[in-house]
Design an enzyme around this catalytic site. Structure first.
Site, PDB file in Angstrom:
ATOM      1  N   LYS A 258      -6.861   6.899  10.536  1.00 47.24           N
ATOM      2  CA  LYS A 258      -8.260   6.616  10.840  1.00 47.24           C
ATOM      3  C   LYS A 258      -8.338   6.332  12.346  1.00 47.24           C
ATOM      4  O   LYS A 258      -8.510   5.196  12.774  1.00 47.24           O
ATOM      5  CB  LYS A 258      -8.726   5.414  10.024  1.00 47.24           C
ATOM      6  CG  LYS A 258     -10.220   5.294   9.891  1.00 47.24           C
ATOM      7  CD  LYS A 258     -10.637   4.014   9.182  1.00 47.24           C
ATOM      8  CE  LYS A 258     -10.386   4.029   7.696  1.00 47.24           C
ATOM      9  NZ  LYS A 258     -10.952   2.824   7.017  1.00 47.24           N
TER      10      LYS A 258
ATOM     11  N   ASP B 284      -4.943   2.300  10.596  1.00 46.56           N
ATOM     12  CA  ASP B 284      -6.329   1.945  10.884  1.00 46.56           C
ATOM     13  C   ASP B 284      -6.379   1.374  12.301  1.00 46.56           C
ATOM     14  O   ASP B 284      -6.241   2.123  13.264  1.00 46.56           O
ATOM     15  CB  ASP B 284      -6.788   0.934   9.821  1.00 46.56           C
ATOM     16  CG  ASP B 284      -8.285   0.699   9.777  1.00 46.56           C
ATOM     17  OD1 ASP B 284      -8.967   0.953  10.788  1.00 46.56           O
ATOM     18  OD2 ASP B 284      -8.790   0.241   8.743  1.00 46.56           O
TER      19      ASP B 284
ATOM     20  N   GLU C 253       3.726   4.169   6.052  1.00 45.27           N
ATOM     21  CA  GLU C 253       2.487   3.397   5.957  1.00 45.27           C
ATOM     22  C   GLU C 253       1.471   4.167   5.131  1.00 45.27           C
ATOM     23  O   GLU C 253       1.468   5.396   5.132  1.00 45.27           O
ATOM     24  CB  GLU C 253       1.953   3.153   7.377  1.00 45.27           C
ATOM     25  CG  GLU C 253       0.713   2.326   7.473  1.00 45.27           C
ATOM     26  CD  GLU C 253       0.875   0.873   7.041  1.00 45.27           C
ATOM     27  OE1 GLU C 253       0.980   0.642   5.825  1.00 45.27           O
ATOM     28  OE2 GLU C 253       0.857  -0.014   7.909  1.00 45.27           O
ATOM     29  N   ASP C 254       0.621   3.445   4.418  1.00 49.51           N
ATOM     30  CA  ASP C 254      -0.422   4.106   3.633  1.00 49.51           C
ATOM     31  C   ASP C 254      -1.562   4.588   4.523  1.00 49.51           C
ATOM     32  O   ASP C 254      -2.021   5.710   4.403  1.00 49.51           O
ATOM     33  CB  ASP C 254      -0.938   3.211   2.507  1.00 49.51           C
ATOM     34  CG  ASP C 254      -1.450   1.849   2.983  1.00 49.51           C
ATOM     35  OD1 ASP C 254      -1.304   1.520   4.181  1.00 49.51           O
ATOM     36  OD2 ASP C 254      -1.986   1.093   2.149  1.00 49.51           O
TER      37      ASP C 254
ATOM     38  N   GLY D 202       0.761  -1.241   0.000  1.00 51.94           N
ATOM     39  CA  GLY D 202       0.000   0.000   0.000  1.00 51.94           C
ATOM     40  C   GLY D 202       0.789   1.286   0.000  1.00 51.94           C
ATOM     41  O   GLY D 202       0.353   2.293  -0.538  1.00 51.94           O
TER      42      GLY D 202
ATOM     43  N   ARG E 130      -5.521   0.120  -6.530  1.00 54.22           N
ATOM     44  CA  ARG E 130      -4.298   0.799  -6.071  1.00 54.22           C
ATOM     45  C   ARG E 130      -3.899   1.942  -7.003  1.00 54.22           C
ATOM     46  O   ARG E 130      -3.342   2.928  -6.574  1.00 54.22           O
ATOM     47  CB  ARG E 130      -3.117  -0.176  -6.001  1.00 54.22           C
ATOM     48  CG  ARG E 130      -3.192  -1.193  -4.923  1.00 54.22           C
ATOM     49  CD  ARG E 130      -1.882  -1.992  -4.847  1.00 54.22           C
ATOM     50  NE  ARG E 130      -2.034  -3.211  -4.104  1.00 54.22           N
ATOM     51  CZ  ARG E 130      -2.036  -3.302  -2.787  1.00 54.22           C
ATOM     52  NH1 ARG E 130      -1.898  -2.228  -2.056  1.00 54.22           N
ATOM     53  NH2 ARG E 130      -2.175  -4.469  -2.193  1.00 54.22           N
TER      54      ARG E 130
ATOM     55  N   PHE F 189     -14.298   2.460   3.916  1.00 52.92           N
ATOM     56  CA  PHE F 189     -13.300   1.653   3.212  1.00 52.92           C
ATOM     57  C   PHE F 189     -12.770   2.458   2.036  1.00 52.92           C
ATOM     58  O   PHE F 189     -13.502   2.748   1.091  1.00 52.92           O
ATOM     59  CB  PHE F 189     -13.867   0.313   2.747  1.00 52.92           C
ATOM     60  CG  PHE F 189     -12.778  -0.652   2.396  1.00 52.92           C
ATOM     61  CD1 PHE F 189     -12.157  -1.396   3.382  1.00 52.92           C
ATOM     62  CD2 PHE F 189     -12.338  -0.773   1.093  1.00 52.92           C
ATOM     63  CE1 PHE F 189     -11.116  -2.265   3.071  1.00 52.92           C
ATOM     64  CE2 PHE F 189     -11.303  -1.634   0.770  1.00 52.92           C
ATOM     65  CZ  PHE F 189     -10.693  -2.385   1.756  1.00 52.92           C
ATOM     66  N   VAL F 190     -11.492   2.841   2.120  1.00 55.31           N
ATOM     67  CA  VAL F 190     -10.896   3.723   1.118  1.00 55.31           C
ATOM     68  C   VAL F 190      -9.922   2.975   0.225  1.00 55.31           C
ATOM     69  O   VAL F 190      -9.265   2.023   0.652  1.00 55.31           O
ATOM     70  CB  VAL F 190     -10.208   4.939   1.779  1.00 55.31           C
ATOM     71  CG1 VAL F 190     -11.232   5.836   2.451  1.00 55.31           C
ATOM     72  CG2 VAL F 190      -9.149   4.522   2.779  1.00 55.31           C
TER      73      VAL F 190
ATOM     74  N   ASP G  16      -5.893  -0.715  -1.556  1.00 57.01           N
ATOM     75  CA  ASP G  16      -6.610  -1.620  -2.431  1.00 57.01           C
ATOM     76  C   ASP G  16      -7.802  -2.269  -1.754  1.00 57.01           C
ATOM     77  O   ASP G  16      -7.959  -2.225  -0.541  1.00 57.01           O
ATOM     78  CB  ASP G  16      -5.667  -2.736  -2.895  1.00 57.01           C
ATOM     79  CG  ASP G  16      -5.381  -3.738  -1.789  1.00 57.01           C
ATOM     80  OD1 ASP G  16      -5.699  -4.932  -1.985  1.00 57.01           O
ATOM     81  OD2 ASP G  16      -4.848  -3.353  -0.736  1.00 57.01           O
TER      82      ASP G  16
END
Length: 180
Positions: free
Chosen positions: A130, A102, A98-99, A43, A164, A151-152, A158
């Site tokens: 998040k 969460d 990190e992308d 990610g 992606r 959910f992004v 992805d």
């Protein structure tokens, strides 16, 4: 906009502004240090690539890959290291890229694992945070932007290995992952 995306949360232009701002901050904070940027695959690849172009310092780049989602939209909680880093961390100031932060379970696992390898320091940068979903005690030292509990996808994020390549961050329609 992709037909499976409900709405765009962060535009391509906003992503560019975020990476430039964070790159400048990291350049200032890590001046004179031995920087190792560690991207969490898959990610973080777009974010890390763009971010690194705005870090005006010599640095090494390495990657680690962990898995806890599979083809689900919810983390299983079981963290599996698929690919470990190649570099010895001794003497490096590590920036873990990190992308999205969460629940934090995967990132905490990686952070704790790398902390045991004798780095000078470890900091975390995440494109998206998040905080409403955090399940463990971990935070990012650098945050691009907060996102709601949705959910992004896009810009590296992805669903089941798709989306992606979208040039923005968007909310995926529930019908895509709920099969309706």
């Amino acid at each position: 906009m992709n037909k499976d995306v409900e709405r765009i949360l962060v535009t391509a232009e906003e992503l560019s502004d975020i990476t430039k701002k964070l790159g400048a901050k990291i350049t200032a904070d890590y001046a004179g240090k031995k920087l190792l940027i560690v991207g969490v695959l898959k990610g973080s690849i777009y974010f890390l690539t763009d971010l690194s172009r705005y870090i005006d310092l010599p640095c090494n780049i390495d990657f680690i890959q962990a898995s806890s989602y599979g083809s689900s939209t919810v983390s299983s909680g079981e963290i599996k290291i698929v690919k470990d880093i190649d570099d010895d961390l001794t003497g490096f100031d590590v920036l873990l890229v990190e992308d999205i932060l969460d629940t934090g379970r995967t990132l905490k696992h990686i952070y704790d694992m790398l902390s045991e390898r004798n780095p000078e320091s470890i900091a975390v940068i995440t494109l998206l945070d998040k905080p409403s979903r955090r399940a463990v005690d971990i935070h990012a030292d650098y945050v691009g932007t907060d996102v709601p509990d949705a959910f992004v996808v896009g810009y590296g994020l992805d669903y089941n290995q798709y989306y992606r390549n979208l040039p923005y961050i968007g909310v995926l329609k529930k019908s895509v992952y709920e099969g309706k």
